[in-house]
Design a protein around this motif. Structure first.
Motif, short mmCIF file in Angstrom:
data_model
loop_
_atom_site.label_atom_id
_atom_site.label_comp_id
_atom_site.label_asym_id
_atom_site.label_seq_id
_atom_site.Cartn_x
_atom_site.Cartn_y
_atom_site.Cartn_z
N ALA A 13 36.57 42.00 28.51
CA ALA A 13 37.97 42.32 28.24
C ALA A 13 38.11 43.70 27.60
CB ALA A 13 38.58 41.25 27.33
N ASN A 14 37.17 44.03 26.72
CA ASN A 14 37.19 45.34 26.08
C ASN A 14 36.95 46.45 27.08
OD1 ASN A 14 37.44 47.13 23.97
ND2 ASN A 14 35.38 46.81 23.18
N LYS A 15 36.00 46.23 27.98
CA LYS A 15 35.72 47.23 29.01
C LYS A 15 36.88 47.36 29.99
CE LYS A 15 30.69 46.72 28.78
NZ LYS A 15 30.39 48.11 28.41
N LEU A 16 37.58 46.26 30.25
CA LEU A 16 38.78 46.31 31.07
C LEU A 16 39.81 47.23 30.42
CD1 LEU A 16 40.72 45.39 33.33
CD2 LEU A 16 41.26 43.40 31.89
N ALA A 17 40.01 47.08 29.12
CA ALA A 17 40.94 47.95 28.39
C ALA A 17 40.51 49.40 28.48
CB ALA A 17 41.03 47.50 26.93
N ASP A 18 39.20 49.64 28.34
CA ASP A 18 38.69 51.02 28.42
C ASP A 18 38.97 51.63 29.79
OD1 ASP A 18 37.77 50.95 25.85
OD2 ASP A 18 35.69 50.51 26.39
N LEU A 19 38.78 50.85 30.84
CA LEU A 19 39.01 51.35 32.19
C LEU A 19 40.49 51.63 32.44
CD1 LEU A 19 36.61 49.04 34.25
CD2 LEU A 19 36.37 51.50 33.92
N LEU A 20 41.35 50.78 31.90
CA LEU A 20 42.79 50.94 32.16
C LEU A 20 43.41 52.09 31.38
CD1 LEU A 20 43.99 47.22 32.30
CD2 LEU A 20 43.56 48.77 34.21
N ILE A 21 42.82 52.44 30.25
CA ILE A 21 43.36 53.55 29.46
C ILE A 21 42.33 54.68 29.38
CG2 ILE A 21 42.55 52.75 27.19
CD1 ILE A 21 45.36 53.58 26.12
N THR A 166 56.35 54.60 35.51
CA THR A 166 56.47 53.21 35.07
C THR A 166 55.17 52.44 35.29
OG1 THR A 166 58.83 53.22 35.59
CG2 THR A 166 57.77 51.08 35.35
N ILE A 167 54.55 52.65 36.44
CA ILE A 167 53.30 51.94 36.74
C ILE A 167 52.18 52.41 35.81
CG2 ILE A 167 51.56 51.50 38.50
CD1 ILE A 167 54.18 50.11 39.01
N ILE A 168 52.11 53.71 35.58
CA ILE A 168 51.06 54.24 34.70
C ILE A 168 51.22 53.70 33.28
CG2 ILE A 168 50.02 56.33 33.74
CD1 ILE A 168 50.96 57.82 36.24
N VAL A 169 52.46 53.66 32.80
CA VAL A 169 52.71 53.10 31.47
C VAL A 169 52.36 51.61 31.43
CG1 VAL A 169 54.53 52.54 29.81
CG2 VAL A 169 54.47 54.80 30.86
N ALA A 170 52.62 50.92 32.55
CA ALA A 170 52.29 49.50 32.62
C ALA A 170 50.77 49.29 32.50
CB ALA A 170 52.80 48.90 33.92
N LEU A 171 49.99 50.22 33.03
CA LEU A 171 48.53 50.11 32.91
C LEU A 171 48.10 50.22 31.44
CD1 LEU A 171 47.39 52.33 35.93
CD2 LEU A 171 47.28 49.83 35.76
N VAL A 172 48.75 51.12 30.69
CA VAL A 172 48.44 51.25 29.26
C VAL A 172 48.83 49.98 28.51
CG1 VAL A 172 48.81 52.61 27.18
CG2 VAL A 172 48.75 53.75 29.40
N ALA A 173 49.98 49.41 28.87
CA ALA A 173 50.42 48.16 28.24
C ALA A 173 49.45 47.02 28.54
CB ALA A 173 51.82 47.81 28.72
N THR A 174 48.94 46.99 29.77
CA THR A 174 47.95 45.97 30.15
C THR A 174 46.66 46.15 29.35
OG1 THR A 174 48.88 45.93 32.38
CG2 THR A 174 46.72 44.92 32.08
N ALA A 175 46.29 47.40 29.09
CA ALA A 175 45.11 47.67 28.26
C ALA A 175 45.30 47.11 26.85
CB ALA A 175 44.85 49.17 28.19
N THR A 176 46.53 47.21 26.33
CA THR A 176 46.82 46.64 25.00
C THR A 176 46.62 45.13 25.01
OG1 THR A 176 48.53 48.35 24.78
CG2 THR A 176 48.53 46.58 23.16
N ALA A 177 47.09 44.48 26.07
CA ALA A 177 46.91 43.03 26.19
C ALA A 177 45.43 42.67 26.29
CB ALA A 177 47.68 42.51 27.40
N ALA A 178 44.66 43.50 27.00
CA ALA A 178 43.22 43.25 27.13
C ALA A 178 42.51 43.37 25.79
CB ALA A 178 42.61 44.22 28.15
N LEU A 179 42.96 44.30 24.95
CA LEU A 179 42.38 44.43 23.60
C LEU A 179 42.69 43.20 22.75
CD1 LEU A 179 43.17 48.18 22.88
CD2 LEU A 179 40.89 47.16 23.04
N LEU A 180 43.90 42.68 22.89
CA LEU A 180 44.25 41.46 22.16
C LEU A 180 43.36 40.30 22.60
CD1 LEU A 180 46.07 39.84 20.26
CD2 LEU A 180 47.69 39.56 22.16
#
Length: 388
Positions: A13-21, A166-180
């Motif tokens: 999950a952490n690596k997913l966040a790293d990839l998305l942001i 909007t899509i790019i910002v959504a990727l950053v938001a998804t990274a936040t969820a992955a960190l959680l």
């Protein structure tokens, strides 16, 4: 779920966040879309990497009196989540250099949080997994994160015409969820390191700055291998396609590279982390040469070259992480990681400053210089002794 399973799931999950942001894909595309100055883009990777590395020598010293490493790791994850939310807000509310400055500032904070996590997670990994299987666990986590990222990126590849802010910002938001998710999965796991006889021993504090020559050789080699990350934004900057077109393809390429190569790199690192660095360095050089030789307008050729580079960078990361895990034990390992990471942070800032001004002074691509440095790094790996 046992602790090893929790570790793999949390790392994934952490690596997913790293990839998305990622400072190599998402953040360059975000700054380009917002109209930020080009020089800011060349600072993304140095800030992202050096910010996570520079504070580690100080953190390493502070940890001498803090045996509960899991508490520091948790705090670091929370800081990263807060920084991601600031990036989202900056992208939605501002444009041009204002948005760029705010995003760079948030990236500094994110990197500080990652600094605490990067150092303490080594103790968590070493506590859960024995020497000889750590590289494999890292490989499994990277493979899982690659699968998850592909699930996000592949649909975007086929709908790249609709890509926008909007899509790019959504990727950053998804990274936040992955960190959680990262935090919640590993929350039940606790790790304590024996610090008895360390915190008050001035001799040990002196030895923190007096490692044997092996450590300094490792810092030198690793310092040159950072070019496998530094060169990544130039694959997008030198492409004839737009950032919004390339981003989903690059995300998919990065995820596929992690998914397909991580287990192989993990196994190879458990056999020899030094050989892993050598082989991944050769592949990185091949990707850079491909970028320089194939001046194609096809986004698919660009995506393929970025995939090759991502395979190489996965190998570099796995090799140097496994080497640092295996070459020392306990608090000595913590301080080795802290010292080498801080040194790499300064090296990254120096290279970042160099490559921010160099393009205006030369008539050819800086990728030529980066490729040459990678070749030197491969040659210098012969200085590293076997860690097994």
């Amino acid at each position: 779920m046992n602790n090893k399973q929790r570790l793999v799931a949390s790392l994934a999950a952490n690596k997913l966040a790293d990839l998305l942001i990622s400072a190599k894909t998402t953040l360059p595309a975000l700054l380009i879309t917002l109209g930020a100055p080009v020089w800011m883009i060349s600072w993304l990777v140095p800030i992202r990497e050096s910010g996570a590395l520079l504070p580690q020598s100080v953190i390493g010293i502070l940890l001498r009196s803090m045996s509960a490493r899991h508490t520091i790791w948790r705090a670091g994850i929370v800081v990263q989540m807060a920084a991601c939310l600031v990036i989202v807000a900056a992208a939605l509310m501002f444009k041009n250099s204002t948005a760029g400055w705010l995003i760079l500032a948030a990236l500094v904070v994110l990197s500080l949080g990652r600094s605490a996590c990067s150092l303490t997670v080594k103790d968590i990994e070493a506590n859960i997994a024995a020497k000889g299987e750590r590289g494999h666990l890292l490989g499994k986590a990277s493979t899982a994160s690659g699968v998850l990222t592909l699930m996000v990126a592949v649909p975007l590849v086929f709908f790249e015409q609709s890509m926008g802010l909007t899509i790019i910002v959504a990727l950053v938001a998804t990274a936040t969820a992955a960190l959680l998710l990262t935090l919640l999965i590993l929350l039940p796991v606790t790790t304590y390191v024996d610090t008895a006889g360390v915190s008050g021993d001035t001799d040990n504090q002196t030895r923190f700055w007096q490692f044997d020559s092996v450590i300094y050789r490792f810092v030198l080699v690793r310092g040159l291998f950072v070019h496998s990350a530094l060169v990544a934004p130039y694959f997008m900057l030198e492409s004839q396609s737009g950032a919004d077109e390339l981003l989903p393809l690059y995300l998919a390429a990065q995820a596929a590279a992690a998914m397909l190569s991580s287990l192989i790199w993990g196994r190879l690192s458990d056999y020899s982390a030094r050989r892993t660095l050598q082989l991944s360095g050769v592949i990185a050089v091949a990707a850079c040469m491909g970028l320089l030789w194939f001046n194609s307008e096809s986004i698919w050729v660009s995506g393929l070259l970025f995939f090759v580079l991502s395979v190489a960078h996965t190998g570099v990361r796995t090799g140097r992480k496994t080497y640092s895990l295996d070459v020392r034990e306990g608090q000595s390992r913590t301080e080795l990681v802290a010292f080498s990471n801080t040194a790499i942070g300064f090296i990254l800032l120096a290279f970042g400053a160099l490559y921010a001004v160099l393009p205006a002074m030369i008539s050819f691509s800086v990728v030529y210089i980066m490729t040459a440095v990678l070749i030197v790094a491969i040659g210098l790996t012969v200085m590293l002794p076997k860690e097994k």
